[in-house]
Design an enzyme around this catalytic site. Structure first.
Site, PDB file in Angstrom:
ATOM      1  N   ILE A  12     -46.492  66.474  -7.463  1.00  0.00           N
ATOM      2  CA  ILE A  12     -47.935  66.685  -7.314  1.00  0.00           C
ATOM      3  C   ILE A  12     -48.208  68.007  -6.580  1.00  0.00           C
ATOM      4  O   ILE A  12     -49.083  68.787  -6.972  1.00  0.00           O
ATOM      5  CB  ILE A  12     -48.591  65.501  -6.555  1.00  0.00           C
ATOM      6  CG1 ILE A  12     -48.297  64.173  -7.270  1.00  0.00           C
ATOM      7  CG2 ILE A  12     -50.101  65.717  -6.420  1.00  0.00           C
ATOM      8  CD1 ILE A  12     -48.680  62.931  -6.475  1.00  0.00           C
ATOM      9  N   LEU A  33     -37.047  70.712   0.053  1.00  0.00           N
ATOM     10  CA  LEU A  33     -36.368  70.689  -1.256  1.00  0.00           C
ATOM     11  C   LEU A  33     -35.422  69.495  -1.391  1.00  0.00           C
ATOM     12  O   LEU A  33     -34.465  69.547  -2.168  1.00  0.00           O
ATOM     13  CB  LEU A  33     -35.628  72.006  -1.529  1.00  0.00           C
ATOM     14  CG  LEU A  33     -36.505  73.266  -1.521  1.00  0.00           C
ATOM     15  CD1 LEU A  33     -35.677  74.509  -1.875  1.00  0.00           C
ATOM     16  CD2 LEU A  33     -37.679  73.152  -2.489  1.00  0.00           C
ATOM     17  N   TYR A 138     -42.532  51.997   3.527  1.00  0.00           N
ATOM     18  CA  TYR A 138     -43.257  53.146   2.965  1.00  0.00           C
ATOM     19  C   TYR A 138     -44.765  52.972   3.140  1.00  0.00           C
ATOM     20  O   TYR A 138     -45.464  53.874   3.625  1.00  0.00           O
ATOM     21  CB  TYR A 138     -42.904  53.295   1.478  1.00  0.00           C
ATOM     22  CG  TYR A 138     -43.786  54.271   0.730  1.00  0.00           C
ATOM     23  CD1 TYR A 138     -43.632  55.645   0.882  1.00  0.00           C
ATOM     24  CD2 TYR A 138     -44.788  53.809  -0.125  1.00  0.00           C
ATOM     25  CE1 TYR A 138     -44.458  56.539   0.198  1.00  0.00           C
ATOM     26  CE2 TYR A 138     -45.606  54.688  -0.816  1.00  0.00           C
ATOM     27  CZ  TYR A 138     -45.436  56.057  -0.652  1.00  0.00           C
ATOM     28  OH  TYR A 138     -46.246  56.934  -1.328  1.00  0.00           O
ATOM     29  N   LYS A 142     -47.483  55.084   5.520  1.00  0.00           N
ATOM     30  CA  LYS A 142     -48.712  55.727   5.038  1.00  0.00           C
ATOM     31  C   LYS A 142     -49.921  55.273   5.862  1.00  0.00           C
ATOM     32  O   LYS A 142     -50.811  56.072   6.171  1.00  0.00           O
ATOM     33  CB  LYS A 142     -48.927  55.421   3.547  1.00  0.00           C
ATOM     34  CG  LYS A 142     -47.949  56.151   2.626  1.00  0.00           C
ATOM     35  CD  LYS A 142     -48.183  57.647   2.666  1.00  0.00           C
ATOM     36  CE  LYS A 142     -47.302  58.420   1.716  1.00  0.00           C
ATOM     37  NZ  LYS A 142     -47.491  59.874   1.812  1.00  0.00           N
ATOM     38  N   VAL A 181     -42.136  55.345 -13.546  1.00  0.00           N
ATOM     39  CA  VAL A 181     -41.899  54.564 -14.759  1.00  0.00           C
ATOM     40  C   VAL A 181     -42.257  55.342 -16.026  1.00  0.00           C
ATOM     41  O   VAL A 181     -41.551  55.250 -17.036  1.00  0.00           O
ATOM     42  CB  VAL A 181     -42.593  53.178 -14.683  1.00  0.00           C
ATOM     43  CG1 VAL A 181     -44.083  53.305 -14.550  1.00  0.00           C
ATOM     44  CG2 VAL A 181     -42.226  52.309 -15.866  1.00  0.00           C
ATOM     45  N   VAL A 182     -43.324  56.151 -15.961  1.00  0.00           N
ATOM     46  CA  VAL A 182     -43.667  56.956 -17.149  1.00  0.00           C
ATOM     47  C   VAL A 182     -42.520  57.917 -17.466  1.00  0.00           C
ATOM     48  O   VAL A 182     -42.092  58.039 -18.620  1.00  0.00           O
ATOM     49  CB  VAL A 182     -44.993  57.720 -16.942  1.00  0.00           C
ATOM     50  CG1 VAL A 182     -45.198  58.764 -18.034  1.00  0.00           C
ATOM     51  CG2 VAL A 182     -46.168  56.749 -16.917  1.00  0.00           C
ATOM     52  N   ARG A 205     -50.452  48.463 -13.463  1.00  0.00           N
ATOM     53  CA  ARG A 205     -50.622  49.612 -12.582  1.00  0.00           C
ATOM     54  C   ARG A 205     -51.771  50.467 -13.119  1.00  0.00           C
ATOM     55  O   ARG A 205     -52.135  50.369 -14.307  1.00  0.00           O
ATOM     56  CB  ARG A 205     -49.338  50.468 -12.544  1.00  0.00           C
ATOM     57  CG  ARG A 205     -48.155  49.785 -11.858  1.00  0.00           C
ATOM     58  CD  ARG A 205     -48.366  49.659 -10.348  1.00  0.00           C
ATOM     59  NE  ARG A 205     -47.246  48.998  -9.682  1.00  0.00           N
ATOM     60  CZ  ARG A 205     -47.151  47.695  -9.434  1.00  0.00           C
ATOM     61  NH1 ARG A 205     -48.120  46.878  -9.821  1.00  0.00           N
ATOM     62  NH2 ARG A 205     -46.113  47.198  -8.787  1.00  0.00           N
ATOM     63  N   LEU A 264     -37.634  41.754  -6.785  1.00  0.00           N
ATOM     64  CA  LEU A 264     -38.203  41.263  -5.538  1.00  0.00           C
ATOM     65  C   LEU A 264     -39.103  42.344  -4.924  1.00  0.00           C
ATOM     66  O   LEU A 264     -38.707  43.505  -4.842  1.00  0.00           O
ATOM     67  CB  LEU A 264     -37.053  40.932  -4.568  1.00  0.00           C
ATOM     68  CG  LEU A 264     -37.446  40.146  -3.314  1.00  0.00           C
ATOM     69  CD1 LEU A 264     -37.914  38.745  -3.686  1.00  0.00           C
ATOM     70  CD2 LEU A 264     -36.259  40.081  -2.356  1.00  0.00           C
ATOM     71  N   GLY A 265     -40.294  41.943  -4.508  1.00  0.00           N
ATOM     72  CA  GLY A 265     -41.168  42.883  -3.789  1.00  0.00           C
ATOM     73  C   GLY A 265     -42.096  43.674  -4.685  1.00  0.00           C
ATOM     74  O   GLY A 265     -42.996  44.343  -4.180  1.00  0.00           O
TER      75      GLY A 265
HETATM   76  N1  LIG Z   1     -46.335  60.003  -7.516  1.00  0.00           N
HETATM   77  C1  LIG Z   1     -47.147  58.985  -7.226  1.00  0.00           C
HETATM   78  O1  LIG Z   1     -47.469  58.158  -8.086  1.00  0.00           O
HETATM   79  C2  LIG Z   1     -47.716  58.826  -5.835  1.00  0.00           C
HETATM   80  C3  LIG Z   1     -48.538  57.730  -5.589  1.00  0.00           C
HETATM   81  C4  LIG Z   1     -49.084  57.570  -4.322  1.00  0.00           C
HETATM   82  C5  LIG Z   1     -48.845  58.503  -3.334  1.00  0.00           C
HETATM   83  N2  LIG Z   1     -48.021  59.562  -3.602  1.00  0.00           N
HETATM   84  C6  LIG Z   1     -47.798  60.519  -2.519  1.00  0.00           C
HETATM   85  O2  LIG Z   1     -48.003  61.833  -3.028  1.00  0.00           O
HETATM   86  C7  LIG Z   1     -47.190  62.749  -2.300  1.00  0.00           C
HETATM   87  C8  LIG Z   1     -46.387  63.610  -3.266  1.00  0.00           C
HETATM   88  O3  LIG Z   1     -45.531  62.754  -4.018  1.00  0.00           O
HETATM   89  P1  LIG Z   1     -44.802  63.218  -5.366  1.00  0.00           P
HETATM   90  O4  LIG Z   1     -44.977  62.126  -6.340  1.00  0.00           O
HETATM   91  O5  LIG Z   1     -45.217  64.594  -5.720  1.00  0.00           O
HETATM   92  O6  LIG Z   1     -43.278  63.157  -4.901  1.00  0.00           O
HETATM   93  P2  LIG Z   1     -42.179  64.319  -4.803  1.00  0.00           P
HETATM   94  O7  LIG Z   1     -40.930  63.668  -4.279  1.00  0.00           O
HETATM   95  O8  LIG Z   1     -42.091  65.062  -6.071  1.00  0.00           O
HETATM   96  O9  LIG Z   1     -42.798  65.269  -3.691  1.00  0.00           O
HETATM   97  C9  LIG Z   1     -42.539  65.141  -2.306  1.00  0.00           C
HETATM   98  C10 LIG Z   1     -42.049  66.492  -1.804  1.00  0.00           C
HETATM   99  O10 LIG Z   1     -41.839  66.386  -0.386  1.00  0.00           O
HETATM  100  C11 LIG Z   1     -40.620  67.046  -0.071  1.00  0.00           C
HETATM  101  N3  LIG Z   1     -40.103  66.436   1.149  1.00  0.00           N
HETATM  102  C12 LIG Z   1     -39.561  65.206   1.312  1.00  0.00           C
HETATM  103  N4  LIG Z   1     -39.197  65.027   2.595  1.00  0.00           N
HETATM  104  C13 LIG Z   1     -39.520  66.170   3.258  1.00  0.00           C
HETATM  105  C14 LIG Z   1     -39.396  66.601   4.615  1.00  0.00           C
HETATM  106  N5  LIG Z   1     -38.864  65.805   5.561  1.00  0.00           N
HETATM  107  N6  LIG Z   1     -39.822  67.846   4.939  1.00  0.00           N
HETATM  108  C15 LIG Z   1     -40.358  68.676   3.989  1.00  0.00           C
HETATM  109  N7  LIG Z   1     -40.506  68.318   2.704  1.00  0.00           N
HETATM  110  C16 LIG Z   1     -40.101  67.074   2.343  1.00  0.00           C
HETATM  111  C17 LIG Z   1     -39.720  66.827  -1.277  1.00  0.00           C
HETATM  112  O11 LIG Z   1     -38.690  67.803  -1.395  1.00  0.00           O
HETATM  113  C18 LIG Z   1     -40.720  66.923  -2.434  1.00  0.00           C
HETATM  114  O12 LIG Z   1     -40.818  68.247  -2.931  1.00  0.00           O
HETATM  115  C19 LIG Z   1     -46.342  61.912  -1.344  1.00  0.00           C
HETATM  116  O13 LIG Z   1     -46.967  61.917  -0.083  1.00  0.00           O
HETATM  117  C20 LIG Z   1     -46.390  60.529  -1.967  1.00  0.00           C
HETATM  118  O14 LIG Z   1     -46.184  59.524  -0.998  1.00  0.00           O
HETATM  119  C21 LIG Z   1     -47.454  59.751  -4.821  1.00  0.00           C
END
Ligand SMILES: NC(=O)c1ccc[n+]([C@@H]2O[C@H](COP(=O)([O-])OP(=O)(O)OC[C@H]3O[C@@H](n4cnc5c(N)ncnc54)[C@H](O)[C@@H]3O)[C@@H](O)[C@H]2O)c1
Length: 307
Positions: A12, A33, A138, A142, A181-182, A205, A264-265
């Site tokens: 994202i 990264l 998790y 949040k 999943v997608v 979902r 589970l969960g």
């Molecule tokens: N993808 C979804 O459906 C979804 C749904 C709800 C919430 N979110 C939230 O959206 C945000 C982005 O998620 P995403 O799906 O793009 O996942 P993603 O894993 O692609 O992105 C997370 C990024 O954070 C970086 N990261 C992880 N730990 C780190 C640290 N300690 N320090 C610095 N960087 C770190 C990773 O390298 C990665 O680039 C997250 O906060 C996630 O919880 C995502």
């Protein structure tokens, strides 16, 4: 405006960077990264841990007006296996980012939450003022991040908006993500590997397209929605079985998943009510699931061809 994006190399976050640059903002990113990939040379991307206390000096040197905080440990399953590592990134990391934003004199932090905070809700689609019932480390991390963001507003006047995301999908998502999943179905169906649906396939979902999600972030960087939790989703429930059919159709592959026992969960159903997001930010999801899946499959096809 100057914007710092944490998690800028992620699924994202990388789309958000592209959107903010296209809107004419000056953008810097921070990402360790661990799961992300550096995709955009147009920004200064610092390879750093969001929990590192040294972050504050770099943030202060950049001087962002807004910080969009997306960096996180994103896997529910990993959080159950190692709750301390999850809390280190998601709770300490968030506290560190908020403190860095405050010290840098930022106006606002946009915090990324997840519909996992609602657990098993009483009503669907879930309104943003529903009771929070985190059912995993998790989700609890949040909730902690949301509480910290609210506390920084009350204590220091650092404005915030919480975006509570449904299941985000689209190009650049990897199969390992929280809602992968997608991408799991897409990857398998394009390469002729077997696919698996858990339980009877009736779990639901709310799938929201990543470019619609980053539109919500772009809007939240302004002064609207101060101090609010906003849901970002379509309100539509899609069953696992129907999702499989839709991805199979987009990929031109057989719609013939294996069925496995329920995990589970796993939460039985989820969809979020985004009416407050529409009222405060003028946001609505614009991409139908069929169109978004077609874009996702086209991207995965070209990524596989280039691999
Ligand atoms: N993808 C979804 O459906 C979804 C749904 C709800 C919430 N979110 C939230 O959206 C945000 C982005 O998620 P995403 O799906 O793009 O996942 P993603 O894993 O692609 O992105 C997370 C990024 O954070 C970086 N990261 C992880 N730990 C780190 C640290 N300690 N320090 C610095 N960087 C770190 C990773 O390298 C990665 O680039 C997250 O906060 C996630 O919880 C995502």
């Amino acid at each position: 405006m100057r914007v710092l994006v944490t998690g800028a190399a992620g699924f994202i976050g990388s789309h958000l960077v592209d959107r903010l640059l296209a809107d004419g903002h000056e953008v810097a990113g921070v990402d360790d990264l661990s799961t992300g990939h550096h995709r955009n040379d147009a920004i200064d991307l610092w390879r750093a841990d969001v929990a590192d206390p040294a972050l504050a000096d770099r943030v202060a040197a950049f001087g962002p007006e807004v910080v969009c905080h997306l960096a996180a440990q994103v896997s529910v399953r990993v959080s159950v296996g190692d709750p301390l590592a999850d809390a280190r990134t998601n709770v300490l990391g968030t506290a560190n980012v908020l403190e860095a934003a405050r010290r840098a004199g930022a106006r606002k932090v946009v915090f990324t939450s997840s519909c996992a905070v609602y657990g098993v809700p009483d009503t669907l689609p879930v309104p943003p003022d529903a009771e929070l019932r985190p059912a995993s480390p998790y989700a609890a991390s949040k909730v902690a991040g949301e509480v910290y963001a609210g506390m920084y507003s009350a204590l220091h006047g650092l404005d915030h908006t919480i975006l509570t995301l449904a299941n985000v999908y689209g190009p650049r998502q990897t199969p390992e993500g929280e809602a992968g999943v997608v991408s799991i179905f897409t990857d398998a169906l394009l390469t002729g590997k077997p696919t698996r649906v858990y339980g009877d396939g009736g779990q639901t979902r709310d799938y929201v397209y990543v470019l619609d999600v980053v539109d919500a972030f772009a809007r939240a960087t302004g002064s609207a929605a101060s101090g609010l939790r906003l849901n970002v989703g379509t309100g539509v429930q899609t069953t696992d079985r129907d999702l499989h059919s839709l991805v199979a159709r987009a990929a031109g592959a057989p719609d013939d998943p294996e069925f496995a026992p329920p995990r589970l969960g796993d939460l039985p159903a989820m969809a979020v009510d985004a009416s407050r997001t529409r009222e405060t930010l003028g946001w609505r999801p614009r991409t139908t699931l069929a169109d978004g899946l077609a874009e996702t499959v086209a991207w995965a096809r070209s990524a596989q061809a280039g691999a």
